[in-house]
Design a protein around this motif. Sequence first.
Motif, PDB file in Angstrom:
ATOM      1  N   GLY A  10       0.822  -1.211   0.000  1.00 24.98           N
ATOM      2  CA  GLY A  10       0.000   0.000   0.000  1.00 24.98           C
ATOM      3  C   GLY A  10       0.842   1.240   0.000  1.00 24.98           C
ATOM      4  N   ARG A  58      -5.853  -5.817 -10.418  1.00 27.83           N
ATOM      5  CA  ARG A  58      -6.536  -5.243  -9.265  1.00 27.83           C
ATOM      6  C   ARG A  58      -6.093  -6.016  -8.029  1.00 27.83           C
ATOM      7  NH1 ARG A  58     -11.926  -2.801  -8.228  1.00 27.83           N
ATOM      8  NH2 ARG A  58     -12.619  -3.370  -6.135  1.00 27.83           N
ATOM      9  N   GLU A  60      -6.644  -6.227  -3.775  1.00 30.43           N
ATOM     10  CA  GLU A  60      -7.461  -5.829  -2.633  1.00 30.43           C
ATOM     11  C   GLU A  60      -6.787  -6.368  -1.370  1.00 30.43           C
ATOM     12  OE1 GLU A  60     -11.376  -7.336  -3.228  1.00 30.43           O
ATOM     13  OE2 GLU A  60     -11.642  -6.376  -5.193  1.00 30.43           O
ATOM     14  N   VAL A  68      -8.089  -1.509   1.295  1.00 26.32           N
ATOM     15  CA  VAL A  68      -7.457  -0.736   0.225  1.00 26.32           C
ATOM     16  C   VAL A  68      -7.612  -1.506  -1.084  1.00 26.32           C
ATOM     17  CG1 VAL A  68      -5.314   0.285  -0.638  1.00 26.32           C
ATOM     18  CG2 VAL A  68      -5.761   0.238   1.817  1.00 26.32           C
ATOM     19  N   GLN A  70      -6.056  -1.401  -5.053  1.00 28.58           N
ATOM     20  CA  GLN A  70      -5.063  -0.839  -5.965  1.00 28.58           C
ATOM     21  C   GLN A  70      -5.354  -1.357  -7.369  1.00 28.58           C
ATOM     22  OE1 GLN A  70      -0.998  -1.923  -5.116  1.00 28.58           O
ATOM     23  NE2 GLN A  70      -0.184  -0.116  -6.108  1.00 28.58           N
ATOM     24  N   ILE A  72      -3.929  -1.254 -11.253  1.00 28.53           N
ATOM     25  CA  ILE A  72      -2.768  -0.936 -12.086  1.00 28.53           C
ATOM     26  C   ILE A  72      -3.121  -1.209 -13.532  1.00 28.53           C
ATOM     27  CG2 ILE A  72      -0.344  -1.449 -12.558  1.00 28.53           C
ATOM     28  CD1 ILE A  72      -0.145  -2.452  -9.650  1.00 28.53           C
ATOM     29  N   MET A  79      -2.053   4.223 -12.166  1.00 31.14           N
ATOM     30  CA  MET A  79      -2.398   3.442 -10.994  1.00 31.14           C
ATOM     31  C   MET A  79      -3.402   4.229 -10.164  1.00 31.14           C
ATOM     32  SD  MET A  79      -2.043   2.966  -7.481  1.00 31.14           S
ATOM     33  CE  MET A  79      -0.545   3.704  -6.857  1.00 31.14           C
ATOM     34  N   TYR A  80      -4.430   3.536  -9.677  1.00 30.95           N
ATOM     35  CA  TYR A  80      -5.414   4.135  -8.786  1.00 30.95           C
ATOM     36  C   TYR A  80      -5.316   3.447  -7.428  1.00 30.95           C
ATOM     37  CZ  TYR A  80      -7.547   5.739 -13.157  1.00 30.95           C
ATOM     38  OH  TYR A  80      -7.768   6.307 -14.378  1.00 30.95           O
ATOM     39  N   LEU A  81      -5.350   4.235  -6.354  1.00 28.99           N
ATOM     40  CA  LEU A  81      -5.372   3.715  -4.995  1.00 28.99           C
ATOM     41  C   LEU A  81      -6.689   4.147  -4.368  1.00 28.99           C
ATOM     42  CD1 LEU A  81      -3.451   2.087  -3.164  1.00 28.99           C
ATOM     43  CD2 LEU A  81      -2.715   4.259  -2.173  1.00 28.99           C
ATOM     44  N   TYR A  89     -10.189   8.306  -3.929  1.00 27.87           N
ATOM     45  CA  TYR A  89      -9.080   7.624  -4.599  1.00 27.87           C
ATOM     46  C   TYR A  89      -7.996   8.615  -4.985  1.00 27.87           C
ATOM     47  CZ  TYR A  89     -10.848   9.389  -9.122  1.00 27.87           C
ATOM     48  OH  TYR A  89     -11.247  10.195 -10.168  1.00 27.87           O
TER      49      TYR A  89
END
Length: 257
Positions: A10, A58, A60, A68, A70, A72, A79-81, A89
Motif C-alpha cells: 500500500g 486489481r 485488494e 485498500v 489498488q 494498475i 495506478m489508482y489507490l 481515490y
Amino acid sequence: MSIFPLRALGALVLSLGLTGAALAQASEPPAYTARAVHRLPDGSVDTGAVVKSGPDMRLEYTENGRDVVQIIRRAEGVMYLLDPAKQTYFEMRGAPAPDPTGAGYMPPCQEGDPGLSCTFKGTEVISGITAEIWEIGMPGQPGVSTVLWDGARHRALRQTGPDGSVMRMAFLSMVEVAGRRVEHWSMSFEAPGQPAQSGAWFYDPELRVEIREEMITGAVRELEDIRVGPVDPALFEVPAGWTKLDGPAGPVPGQGN
C-alpha cells in the motif's frame, strides 16, 4: 516480478515440458482471480485478492486496519489507490510499461532506463533454456552484475554480483500446486563469508506467474483459490461518483518487475 500484496504494497514479484511452456508464451495468458497469501517467518499472515486480465491488475488488501484497492493499468501508465470506506481515490500516472506476465520476450533492462547500463554478452544453456548473458551496472557504482536472463519467463536464472554473491535457479520437475500444473524450480543464494540459503519457485506457464515462492528469508508467498476465466472490466475502473484526491508525486507503483 511479484503480484502479491505485501505489508509495503500500500505504501508503495533436460525435460522441462518446454513444448507446453513455449506454446503458452505465444498468446496472452487467460484472466484469473485468486487469493494472495504472504506467510512471514514470525507466523503472521497477510492475505488479499488478485484480479488479472491482460495488462490490468486489481489488488485488494487491508493496511493499518482499513481496506485498500489498488488498480494498475500498465498499458496506460496509470495506478489508482482506492479507499472504499470513504469512496475516495488517488491517481498516479507515469510512462506506459510492458506487462511482466504478458506474452513474448522481455529484456532485463528497459530501453532508456537512466539508472542502469546493460550490455548483452551472448547466450548460455541452463536447465534446457537458452538464456541471455547480460552485464548490468549502475552509474557511479563499481563493478557489474552478470545475469543469465530467461526472456520468456522474465526471470534471472543466475545472477552474480560484483561482491561475489551468486543466485542460482534450477528446474526440478513439473508438479501440481493449487490445482495447477506448474514448474518447480530450486533457488539458492551464496554470499562470501555467509552460509548458503535456499528457496523454491513454482511457475505457472499458462498464467505466466509464480503461484508459490518459498523465499530464502523463510517467508512464503502463494496464490490460492485460483479461478481462470473472464473477469468484469469494471473491476479495473474507479466507481462513478467517487472523489479524486490529490496524490503524492512519483512513479507508478507496480510498474517494475
